[in-house]
Design an enzyme around this catalytic site. Structure first.
Site, PDB file in Angstrom:
ATOM      1  CE  LYS A 166     -47.653  -1.416  -4.358  1.00  0.00           C
ATOM      2  NZ  LYS A 166     -48.444  -2.609  -4.733  1.00  0.00           N
ATOM      3  CB  THR A 216     -48.709  -1.496  -8.777  1.00  0.00           C
ATOM      4  OG1 THR A 216     -47.802  -2.231  -7.959  1.00  0.00           O
ATOM      5  CG2 THR A 216     -50.072  -1.525  -8.125  1.00  0.00           C
TER       6      THR A 216
END
Length: 254
Positions: free
Chosen positions: A104, A161
């Site tokens: 990610k 994120t």
């Protein structure tokens, strides 16, 4: 490796839980696999999820995932860490949880660039969902369970994120979107942005395995191959449309 190797005799039978999100460049091994190399007699687990360190320190309501094939290890970590502001869920898919945490970071760079360039909400939503598809596709090629990516360690970690200025990788992407070079962006951050190194090894591995990852290829082209953002966007948007969700039957489309 250098930290643990001198103490290997003390690690047999001990629980080692990795909180590090990354991939070793030379071997493409995850952190828990490195622990297994060093201490094969230890009990190995990983902890990962949408866990911004500053918010945990401030006791913001947070959840995470402990993953291991060792059910007792998961239960002991849950008992030790579960509290009033910190929930700990369990998973047996160690590689899936760990890959989610590593992959990610690449997409957070892309998300930061999109925000800096004032791209719309539609664009940001598209980036996050297609990022999830790429992450899942790659992880399945490595033996992970695709369902893991519907949980905290997958889509949960990806959302935080890719949407929070507190994310280091997001900050690097934002700086790139403002026109800074990669070196300037990393220098301004003043901390490690794991996504930059992960991007390099992930691009190579995806090519080797022939896993379709257009966002990874596009970001790599911008940062390391001299392509402009406009060129990459043109290529991505003109690419042949694919099925929206992988791992479901497409018989209805035939």
């Amino acid at each position: 490796r250098g930290v643990l190797t001198p103490h290997v005799d003390l690690l047999a039978g001990k629980m080692l839980v990795s909180l590090t999100k990354g991939i070793e460049a030379d071997t493409f091994k995850l952190m828990s696999e490195i622990l297994e190399d060093i201490a094969p007699a230890a009990r190995i687990g990983v902890l990962s999820g949408p866990n911004l360190a500053r918010e945990i320190a401030e006791h913001a309501l947070t959840a995470t995932v402990v993953a291991s094939e060792d059910e007792d290890l998961c239960q002991q970590v849950q008992a030790a860490l579960h509290g009033r502001t910190f929930r700990v869920y369990a998973s047996a898919d160690r590689f899936g949880v760990e890959l989610g945490g590593a992959l990610k970071n690449v997409y957070a760079i892309i998300a930061g660039m999109a925000v800096a360039l004032n791209m719309g909400e539609n664009t940001k939503s598209m980036l996050i969902t297609r990022a999830l598809a790429e992450m899942t596709r790659f992880a399945v090629s490595q033996g992970a369970n695709p369902m893991t990516f519907l949980g905290l360690a997958g889509v949960g970690d990806l959302i935080v994120t890719c949407s929070s200025p507190k994310s280091r990788n997001y900050q690097v992407g934002f700086a790139l979107g403002q026109g800074l070079s990669l070196d300037e962006a990393v220098t301004r951050l003043g901390e490690v942005a794991e996504g930059v190194n992960t991007l390099k090894v992930l691009k190579t591995k995806a090519q080797e395995l022939q896993v379709y990852m257009p966002l990874v290829a596009g970001l790599h082209a911008i940062l390391f191959e001299g392509r402009t953002l406009e060129q990459v966007i043109e290529l991505l948007m003109r690419a042949e449309p694919k099925t929206d969700v992988d791992f479901i039957s497409t018989s209805g489309f035939n």
